[in-house]
Design an enzyme around this catalytic site. Structure first.
Site, PDB file in Angstrom:
ATOM      1  N   GLN A 105       0.843  -1.203   0.000  1.00 23.25           N
ATOM      2  CA  GLN A 105       0.000   0.000   0.000  1.00 23.25           C
ATOM      3  C   GLN A 105       0.873   1.245   0.000  1.00 23.25           C
ATOM      4  O   GLN A 105       0.368   2.354  -0.136  1.00 23.25           O
ATOM      5  CB  GLN A 105      -0.873   0.018   1.266  1.00 23.25           C
ATOM      6  CG  GLN A 105      -1.823  -1.147   1.371  1.00 23.25           C
ATOM      7  CD  GLN A 105      -2.442  -1.205   2.763  1.00 23.25           C
ATOM      8  OE1 GLN A 105      -3.421  -0.508   3.043  1.00 23.25           O
ATOM      9  NE2 GLN A 105      -1.888  -2.019   3.633  1.00 23.25           N
ATOM     10  N   ASP A 108       6.060   4.930  -1.148  1.00 25.54           N
ATOM     11  CA  ASP A 108       7.505   5.156  -1.192  1.00 25.54           C
ATOM     12  C   ASP A 108       8.098   4.088  -2.121  1.00 25.54           C
ATOM     13  O   ASP A 108       7.414   3.168  -2.544  1.00 25.54           O
ATOM     14  CB  ASP A 108       8.117   5.111   0.229  1.00 25.54           C
ATOM     15  CG  ASP A 108       7.945   3.769   0.921  1.00 25.54           C
ATOM     16  OD1 ASP A 108       8.148   2.726   0.259  1.00 25.54           O
ATOM     17  OD2 ASP A 108       7.622   3.743   2.127  1.00 25.54           O
ATOM     18  N   HIS A 133      -1.604   1.692  -4.066  1.00 25.17           N
ATOM     19  CA  HIS A 133      -1.991   3.101  -3.909  1.00 25.17           C
ATOM     20  C   HIS A 133      -1.107   4.056  -4.691  1.00 25.17           C
ATOM     21  O   HIS A 133      -1.056   5.250  -4.391  1.00 25.17           O
ATOM     22  CB  HIS A 133      -2.020   3.474  -2.413  1.00 25.17           C
ATOM     23  CG  HIS A 133      -3.066   2.723  -1.644  1.00 25.17           C
ATOM     24  ND1 HIS A 133      -3.058   2.573  -0.274  1.00 25.17           N
ATOM     25  CD2 HIS A 133      -4.180   2.057  -2.075  1.00 25.17           C
ATOM     26  CE1 HIS A 133      -4.106   1.863   0.106  1.00 25.17           C
ATOM     27  NE2 HIS A 133      -4.803   1.536  -0.971  1.00 25.17           N
ATOM     28  N   THR A 206       0.538  -2.947   8.654  1.00 22.24           N
ATOM     29  CA  THR A 206      -0.636  -2.177   8.210  1.00 22.24           C
ATOM     30  C   THR A 206      -1.707  -2.227   9.297  1.00 22.24           C
ATOM     31  O   THR A 206      -1.893  -3.266   9.934  1.00 22.24           O
ATOM     32  CB  THR A 206      -1.207  -2.682   6.869  1.00 22.24           C
ATOM     33  OG1 THR A 206      -2.411  -1.945   6.576  1.00 22.24           O
ATOM     34  CG2 THR A 206      -1.527  -4.159   6.854  1.00 22.24           C
ATOM     35  N   SER A 207      -2.406  -1.085   9.454  1.00 22.99           N
ATOM     36  CA  SER A 207      -3.498  -1.062  10.435  1.00 22.99           C
ATOM     37  C   SER A 207      -4.718  -1.805   9.895  1.00 22.99           C
ATOM     38  O   SER A 207      -5.663  -2.045  10.630  1.00 22.99           O
ATOM     39  CB  SER A 207      -3.859   0.381  10.785  1.00 22.99           C
ATOM     40  OG  SER A 207      -4.207   1.079   9.607  1.00 22.99           O
ATOM     41  N   PRO A 232       3.711  -4.516  15.675  1.00 23.42           N
ATOM     42  CA  PRO A 232       3.845  -4.362  17.130  1.00 23.42           C
ATOM     43  C   PRO A 232       2.484  -4.363  17.829  1.00 23.42           C
ATOM     44  O   PRO A 232       2.395  -4.684  19.010  1.00 23.42           O
ATOM     45  CB  PRO A 232       4.521  -2.996  17.303  1.00 23.42           C
ATOM     46  CG  PRO A 232       5.042  -2.615  15.964  1.00 23.42           C
ATOM     47  CD  PRO A 232       4.248  -3.358  14.942  1.00 23.42           C
TER      48      PRO A 232
END
Ligand code: BJW
Ligand code: ZN
Length: 264
Positions: A105, A108, A133, A206-207, A232
């Site tokens: 996603q 960069d 994205h 990723t959330s 994490p």
């Protein structure tokens, strides 16, 4: 030390070793240790803004200068960052094993840079990740929709200095996917196909709240594959995961993959 639970690590390594087709889905967390801010959470890039406020087409129509200023700053930030051991471990996995697809996603270019660095002179060239994205280093015309690579400086001091299309003169915009916009159908269809046929979906950093990316691991699970999470924190996908490794990707991924990526 990563603080990763050894039993979970052993289970996770078994999943990687036992899988022929692996879909890796990454988000902003994989680049956090390179110094690229994430979007949400305590240190999030958008702590002072809501993501929807700048990453949407209406914001660009209202104030293209502000939106370009933000993207110009992000380009500079990423240029000053390097791939971290997490990007490099994923790049080695993709180079050393068949059947690995990297879907990101992130806008960069750190996965691609890691792949080039790990591949060195090796042929063939490493596969480019599927970028759901878009990319910070591409632009597209708001008039004729032409796309092109663009990594030069952006002068966002006034609307008159913003980059314009050399064919039709319209404003250029970052070639990224904002809220409410459709993903490139070829890219999302390719990712969905890989998700459906994967034995394992490795989800990193990723959330898992932004659709349709967040559904890819669910697609793998629904088709009978496993989900493995590296993050994490817990996410909405945690309850679906066969194993979850709690720690930063730059530390966890080399431990997870470097012992189990040697299968030809
Ligand atoms: C670490 C770590 C370390 C920290 N190691 N981990 C269905 C239901 C509900 C809504 C929708 C739906 N379908 C579509 C929508 C609307 C919308 C959406 O999903 N909204 C939700 C937020 C509710 N989706 C869209 O609009 C999409 N378009 C679409 O579907 O078109 C058709 C359609 C339109 C409208 C209605 C219905 C259908 C487009 C989404 C585009 C998202 N674009 C952005 C900006 C891209 C350009 C840019 O970068 O500027 O993409 S938003 C932003 O979020 C960016 C990211 O790629 C994306 C995901 O964020 P990510 O990567 O997960 O980052 P964070 O910060 O959220 O999480 C970081 C994680 O890392 C955390 O978990 C940390 O714990 C962890 N972490 N350090 C490992 N060291
Ligand atoms: Zn044009």
């Amino acid at each position: 030390m990563t603080g990763v639970d050894p039993e979970a690590l052993a289970r996770a390594r078994g999943l990687v070793e036992g899988s022929d087709r692996i879909l890796v889905l990454t988000g902003a967390g994989v680049s956090a240790e390179s110094g690229v801010p994430t979007f949400r959470g305590e240190e999030g890039l958008w702590k002072r803004y809501r993501p929807e406020e700048l990453a949407n087409p209406l914001a660009f129509r209202r104030d293209p200068r502000l939106v370009w200023e933000w993207y110009a700053w992000r380009r500079e930030t990423v240029r000053g960052c390097d791939p971290n051991p997490g990007h490099r471990a994923l790049a080695r996995l993709a180079l050393e094993r068949e059947g690995v697809t990297l879907v990101t996603q992130n806008v960069d270019d750190l996965h691609a840079r890691a792949a080039r660095e790990e591949a060195g002179d090796r042929a063939p060239e490493p596969a480019h990740p599927l970028e759901l994205h878009g990319s910070l280093f591409r632009v597209r015309c708001t008039g004729c929709f032409e796309r092109r690579e663009h990594s030069g400086p952006i002068d966002a001091s006034a609307v008159e200095t913003l980059p314009r299309c050399s064919s039709c003169g319209s404003l250029l915009r970052p070639d990224v996917v904002w809220f409410g916009e459709s993903l490139d159908p070829r890219v999302i269809e390719a990712a969905r196909h890989r998700a459906e046929t994967a034995d394992l979906c490795l989800v990193v950093g990723t959330s898992a709240v932004v659709q349709p990316a967040a559904s890819l691991p669910r697609t793998t699970a629904a088709a009978g594959g496993d989900v493995l999470e590296v993050n994490p924190d817990e996410t909405p996908l945690t309850s679906l995961a066969a194993a979850a490794l709690r720690g930063p990707a730059g530390r966890v991924l080399p431990r997870l993959l470097d012992d189990s990526s040697g299968r030809a």
